[in-house]
Design a protein around this motif. Structure first.
Motif, PDB file in Angstrom:
ATOM      1  N   THR A 273       0.879  -1.212   0.160  1.00 25.05           N
ATOM      2  CA  THR A 273      -0.045   0.153  -0.432  1.00 25.05           C
ATOM      3  C   THR A 273       0.761   1.105   0.165  1.00 25.05           C
ATOM      4  OG1 THR A 273       0.375   0.532   2.392  1.00 25.05           O
ATOM      5  CG2 THR A 273      -2.077  -0.924   1.480  1.00 25.05           C
ATOM      6  N   ARG A 274       0.366   1.774   0.126  1.00 24.16           N
ATOM      7  CA  ARG A 274       0.618   3.440   0.147  1.00 24.16           C
ATOM      8  C   ARG A 274       1.939   3.768   1.305  1.00 24.16           C
ATOM      9  NH1 ARG A 274       1.703   8.760   2.539  1.00 24.16           N
ATOM     10  NH2 ARG A 274       0.650   8.068   4.265  1.00 24.16           N
ATOM     11  N   VAL A 275       1.248   2.999   2.509  1.00 22.31           N
ATOM     12  CA  VAL A 275       2.199   3.391   3.851  1.00 22.31           C
ATOM     13  C   VAL A 275       3.572   2.104   3.576  1.00 22.31           C
ATOM     14  CG1 VAL A 275       1.762   2.474   6.644  1.00 22.31           C
ATOM     15  CG2 VAL A 275       0.561   3.580   5.142  1.00 22.31           C
ATOM     16  N   GLY A 276       3.048   0.762   3.115  1.00 20.52           N
ATOM     17  CA  GLY A 276       3.731  -0.420   3.101  1.00 20.52           C
ATOM     18  C   GLY A 276       5.078   0.594   2.018  1.00 20.52           C
ATOM     19  N   ARG A 277       4.895   0.606   1.254  1.00 20.99           N
ATOM     20  CA  ARG A 277       5.485   0.934   0.064  1.00 20.99           C
ATOM     21  C   ARG A 277       6.613   2.479   0.711  1.00 20.99           C
ATOM     22  NH1 ARG A 277       3.944   1.249  -5.885  1.00 20.99           N
ATOM     23  NH2 ARG A 277       5.475  -0.005  -6.019  1.00 20.99           N
TER      24      ARG A 277
END
Lengths: 341, 303
Positions: free
Chosen positions: A103-107
């Motif tokens: 996700t944006r957070v994970g990436r």
């Protein structure tokens, strides 16, 4: 089970406002499978403010242990403090594998953590398994490594990547790729509190505004999806796609080209840089079927392609194809459907 | 105010336009058959830098790590509006994964000296990893904003510069403030990159790296070092000098670059074969479409 502090499988748990992201639950399911094969434990890494109540859900989903790092400064995802906590924990406890949602957070987080640990990281994996790896350079066979499988080169190839160093094997995995296991009611687990020590320089980023659209995009769980691409031709014509979706009780999706053209917003984008879907029926209207788009929808149970170009690649993965002009074909489908129900 | 902005860009094979011929028979990618282009989201990064330059005043320095042929995108960046360009090139960089690449780029940023912003495209189309930006930020100990949509403001208070930036988050957006220097990654939806300017093309088409200058004189090698230095000086004065930095120039730790600095190894590559299975061609007639809808309802695919 061996040393409970070493060589385990970790899953970064993404949450906001006490709601765990779907991809994190999917990864707990996958993580448990990998941990079982390796004979180690599955552990969740949960950061936030006032999130201890989520531990039970994670235990039932499959975490043997939940690391809990709570602090007001961790309420919203922020790359610097989150990296400090996760990398610090990994250094202390040497997990074998760390899984993040792509996700944006994970990436934003996983690369920073990998950089700090000087560990390998593979993005957007679509499949993970355990196997041995023979390093052709050192001629050593590495046992029980994580095979990190992902599309590359715009989806034209599938690469199997291995982290050959002695450091945590880190990957991000796209949402909707790993099946979600059924939680086991009443399953118990441990909670390990992590001491959070943040310095002023860790929290220099201040959030001044945050808008999340409340109208939850129902694309992910839709059974019928009608998607429009560049071939739809314009914002006005895109309404036909929406009409068809409304008629069939389905959700509206789009290829990147249609999103870039401004006909619909990014939340509806299906593909490698958008959402991955697997509905019962995917109707691709004016979508050529680039590899990037196919990466997000090729698992659909049935695909109906409508395109004026008979050579469009989308037809090669479709189950039904109509070569023709959307402006006449879509109204015909709407009419036929209305006549039936 | 005068800001210094480093823009990292990459030359990539155009994976969106891969044809059958672009894959070799053994299923590996035939890079030679793919046109090399300026990574699309790096153009969005350059555009954001130029937007900041116009609004707040800045020097825009574009850097790329790649083979000598990647100089093409540096010249293109100059045509579009960059002020200075740096080619980071060395055979020793070959085989770098994102960890080794980010180390190399961080070394280049440090060698450049003081800067206020590092801007990267969100991701490159050959790998789609989106990892290099945040990894460079970590190595330079910079705060980061990823998936940036726009820079709202840059304020200066005494010597302290503060950036206000709007980014995409899942299902919405957020606005954050952070001190400079910082690193931003820019998504394709942020802006529409401007085309090269005709006058700039005329001006910068003669911009060269040291290697290119030597090659131009291939037939009459620079036996005279003074002549080379004079040519370089002349080009530098006219801003036609593209810096060329090797691993040694960066003072890089050789164990952390290229293949030896890359923990991830490719075990296996398979080319994707499209599988359609049962395919039914439906004529675009009322009758055929009625039949299709009938079948879909009968099979409980539509309800």
């Amino acid at each position: 089970m061996t040393d409970s502090k070493r060589g385990n499988v970790w899953v970064f748990i993404e949450q906001e406002g006490g709601q765990i992201a779907d991809v994190s639950l999917e990864l707990v399911s996958k993580g448990r499978e990998l941990a079982k094969e390796l004979g180690v434990s599955t552990e969740g890494v949960l950061l936030g403010s006032d999130v201890s109540g989520l531990a039970k859900q994670l235990h039932e989903q499959g975490c043997d242990n939940v690391f809990l790092a709570e602090d007001n400064e961790l309420a919203l995802f922020s790359a610097v403090p989150y990296t400090k906590i996760v990398a610090g924990m990994a250094r202390d406890m040497n997990p074998d594998i760390i899984l993040f949602g792509a996700t944006r957070v994970g990436r934003s987080l996983a690369p920073r953590v990998a950089s700090e640990l000087q560990a390998g990281l593979t993005a957007d994996c679509t499949s993970l398994r355990i196997d041995d790896f023979e390093d052709k350079i050192t001629k050593k066979t590495l046992r029980n490594k994580l095979m990190q499988i992902r599309p590359a080169f715009g989806g034209n190839i599938i690469a199997t990547i291995v982290n050959s160093w002695d450091c945590p094997q880190m990957v991000t995995v796209r949402e909707g790729v790993m099946p979600l296991a059924d939680p086991v009611k009443g399953r118990q687990g441990d909670v390990t509190r992590i001491d959070v020590k943040l310095e002023p320089e860790d929290t220099v980023v201040k959030f001044v505004e945050r808008i999340r659209e409340t109208s939850e995009n129902s694309l992910k769980n839709a059974q019928v999806i009608v998607a429009g691409g560049y071939g739809v031709g314009g914002a006005e014509e895109f309404k036909l796609v929406v009409d068809l979706a409304d008629t069939l009780g389905g959700a509206v999706a789009a290829s990147r080209a249609a999103v870039d053209a401004g006909w619909i917003d990014h939340d509806h984008q299906v593909g490698q840089t958008g959402i991955t879907v697997r509905p019962r029926l995917y109707i691709a209207c004016g979508i050529s079927g680039s590899v990037q788009h196919r990466a997000g929808m090729s698992e659909s149970a049935k695909i109906l392609a409508i395109n004026s170009d008979p050579d469009a690649p989308i037809f090669s993965i479709a189950h039904y194809g109509i070569v023709g002009d959307l402006k006449t074909v879509i109204p015909k489908i709407i009419e036929a459907y209305k006549a039936r129900v | 105010m005068s800001l210094t902005i480093l823009v990292f860009a990459k030359q990539v094979p155009d994976t969106a336009n891969v044809t059958g011929k672009a894959m070799k028979d053994d299923g590996t990618v035939n890079r030679a058959a793919l046109p090399a282009i300026f990574n699309p989201e790096d153009l969005n990064g350059l555009e954001l830098a130029l937007d900041i330059k116009e609004r707040f005043g800045a020097k825009v320095v574009v850097m790329t790590m790649g083979p000598p042929a990647a100089t093409a995108i540096l010249r293109r960046a100059l045509y579009i509006g960059a002020d200075e360009a740096v080619l980071i090139t060395d055979r020793k960089f070959a085989g770098a994964d994102t960890l080794a690449t980010s180390y190399t780029l961080a070394c280049a940023a440090k060698k450049y000296g003081a800067f206020d912003l590092v801007i990267c495209g969100r991701q490159a189309i050959d790998g789609d990893t989106a990892q290099v930006g945040p990894q460079v930020a970590e190595k330079l100990a910079l705060p980061q904003a990823t998936y940036v949509e726009s820079v709202e403001d840059i304020k200066v208070l005494k010597t302290k510069k503060t950036l206000r930036v709007k980014s995409l988050i899942d299902g919405g957006h957020e606005v954050a403030e952070m001190p400079l220097p910082a690193l931003l990654t820019v998504a394709g939806s942020a802006n529409i990159p401007r085309p090269p300017g005709a006058r700039r093309v005329m001006q910068y088409k003669k911009a060269v790296t040291l290697s290119e200058l030597q090659k131009l004189h291939g037939d009459r090698d620079y036996e005279d070092a003074n002549q080379l230095a004079a040519d370089e000086e002349r080009l530098r004065k006219r801003d036609l000098w593209i810096h060329e930095w090797s691993a040694a120039d960066l003072g890089a730790d050789m164990r952390r670059i290229g293949l030896s600095g890359s923990p991830t190894k490719v075990k296996e590559i398979e080319s994707v074969v499209l599988t359609g299975g049962d395919y039914e061609d439906i004529p675009a007639t009322d009758e055929a479409i009625r039949g299709l809808v009938h079948d879909l309802i009968e099979d409980h695919i539509l309800s």
